[in-house]
Scaffold this active site. Sequence first.
Site, PDB file in Angstrom:
ATOM      1  N   ASP A 145       0.884  -1.223  -0.060  1.00 15.21           N
ATOM      2  CA  ASP A 145      -0.041  -0.129   0.007  1.00 15.21           C
ATOM      3  C   ASP A 145       0.973   1.164   0.229  1.00 15.21           C
ATOM      4  O   ASP A 145       2.122   1.139   0.622  1.00 15.21           O
ATOM      5  CB  ASP A 145      -0.791   0.088   1.307  1.00 15.21           C
ATOM      6  CG  ASP A 145      -1.802  -0.927   1.394  1.00 15.21           C
ATOM      7  OD1 ASP A 145      -2.130  -1.601   0.175  1.00 15.21           O
ATOM      8  OD2 ASP A 145      -2.423  -1.467   2.403  1.00 15.21           O
ATOM      9  N   LYS A 146       0.322   2.449  -0.519  1.00 15.16           N
ATOM     10  CA  LYS A 146       0.915   3.624  -0.693  1.00 15.16           C
ATOM     11  C   LYS A 146       1.939   3.910   0.666  1.00 15.16           C
ATOM     12  O   LYS A 146       2.914   4.327   0.962  1.00 15.16           O
ATOM     13  CB  LYS A 146       0.083   4.730  -0.871  1.00 15.16           C
ATOM     14  CG  LYS A 146       0.601   6.233  -0.954  1.00 15.16           C
ATOM     15  CD  LYS A 146      -0.484   7.201  -1.109  1.00 15.16           C
ATOM     16  CE  LYS A 146      -0.014   8.691  -0.852  1.00 15.16           C
ATOM     17  NZ  LYS A 146      -0.924   9.651  -0.966  1.00 15.16           N
TER      18      LYS A 146
END
Length: 340
Positions: A145-146
């Site tokens: 995830d970012k």
Amino acid sequence: MMGEDRRIETVVIAAPEAGDRLDRVLAARLTDFSRSRLKTLIIGGHVAIGDRTIRDPGQRVNANDRVHVTVPPPEPPEPQPEPIALSVVHEDDDLLVIDKPAGLVVHPAAGHWSGTLVNALVAHCGDSLSGIGGVRRPGIVHRLDKDTTGLMVVAKSDRAHRSLARQFADHGRRGPLERGYLAFVWGGPDRPRGVIDKPIGRHPQARDKMSIQATGREAVTHWETVQTYRGKAGEPVAALLACRLETGRTHQIRVHLASIGHPLIGDPVYGPGFRTKAALLPAEAQSALAALGRQALHAYLLGIQHPSSRKALVFRSDLPADLARLHKALGGGTIDLARR
């Protein structure tokens, strides 16, 4: 110049192969290429039997046929190279392992067409990318995830991409693949370790979220408590868990830990109802949490089998500065990653 860069492979058809499809014969002989890549080359007019160009992947071959495959140079990358600094843990001709920082999106998509890890990798690797599917681009076989930090492996060639993709699809059941995460969660689990075996699917109302779904895909997470953090009154208020994945679903750790009542600290999607617990933390920990601005999750362990040497490679990553500060502010001690 384009012609000078091309590589020509020649295959002589043996008698046992006579009568088989052209794409199958080439896939068995030219193992550096995927069958889909070879089909693309055939359809594109890059394959000839003798002096006759063949555009049908199903063309039957005869004994003693000489098949010439002309491999054009990789097309320019669709994602443009951008000089974004990377923390490279390991790099060779087949792959590289990076330690991803928080805030870096892995792949270009709506809202993030630039400034991604892929843009950075295209710039970093340059001509050392031999091409994934005929395009000079890095092969992404898994994602973070970012706002999750930690270790990622990226393929630099078709062959490495296929090997790593098989390993991740197998989830380490028959090989050395390992993925380990350090997760800061709210509350203190009532036992030292456990297994979460709950299927995950797309949330029925919020399409940008995942949730536990009876009809979802199998998802298994193993966890153990590394340290327990206590609040102002001495009660367990948070914990550090080491998680190992047996599957690789979107948001798996975030969804699974929230499902057992211990969502990730700082997770705005799966743990917003626990924000009031911040008041139970010591003042220094409250300050560290306020500065965090993301879910407290770090991919600290990555084990793979090298696509060429077949050797098992294991990489570990220490907590990044923001999580190390949170750990210290919560009163945590030394973490021995080598034991986990």
